[in-house]
Design a protein around this motif. Structure first.
Motif, short mmCIF file in Angstrom:
data_model
loop_
_atom_site.label_atom_id
_atom_site.label_comp_id
_atom_site.label_asym_id
_atom_site.label_seq_id
_atom_site.Cartn_x
_atom_site.Cartn_y
_atom_site.Cartn_z
N PRO A 1 35.55 -3.30 24.85
CA PRO A 1 35.66 -3.59 26.29
C PRO A 1 35.82 -2.29 27.09
N PRO A 2 35.21 -2.21 28.26
CA PRO A 2 35.32 -0.99 29.07
C PRO A 2 36.75 -0.78 29.58
N LYS A 3 37.13 0.49 29.68
CA LYS A 3 38.45 0.85 30.18
C LYS A 3 38.30 1.97 31.20
N PRO A 4 39.23 2.04 32.15
CA PRO A 4 39.16 3.13 33.13
C PRO A 4 39.43 4.48 32.46
N LEU A 5 38.72 5.49 32.90
CA LEU A 5 38.92 6.84 32.37
C LEU A 5 39.83 7.65 33.29
N VAL A 6 39.69 7.44 34.59
CA VAL A 6 40.43 8.20 35.59
C VAL A 6 41.23 7.21 36.44
#
Length: 105
Positions: A78-83
């Motif tokens: 699943p995508p996750k925030p990087l910043v």
């Protein structure tokens, strides 16, 4: 042999002094290859935020706040925030150590 796949998305929110907010996509300024490299490199995300702040300053719009909305997906997870999206990257300095505005989980 490919050991990993990494994909994601990135856009910038630029808040002008009068309160207007504009959305800037890196593809406006960069080639597709540069955009792919930018997605997963926090230092490059910061450098581009500084570039946007300078670009707006050249147009006479200063000071601006630049926020990055980014997410990264590694190996089809699943995508996750990087910043962290609440940090004004235009005000963050480039350093050699760990950046506190990188979203860590």
């Amino acid at each position: 042999m490919m050991l990993r796949t990494k994909s994601g998305g990135l856009s910038y929110r630029v808040r002008c002094p009068d309160g207007r907010v504009g959305i800037v996509h890196p593809s406006t300024y960069l080639t597709p290859r540069q955009c792919r490299k930018l997605l997963a490199q926090p230092d490059a995300i910061l450098q581009f935020a500084h570039f946007l702040a300078a670009e707006y300053a050249r147009r006479g719009i200063t000071p601006v706040a630049v926020y990055a909305d980014s997410w990264v997906q590694l190996n089809h997870r699943p995508p996750k925030p990087l910043v962290r999206p609440d940090v004004n990257l235009a005000a963050q300095p480039r350093i050699l150590g760990h950046y506190s505005w990188i979203a860590a989980e």
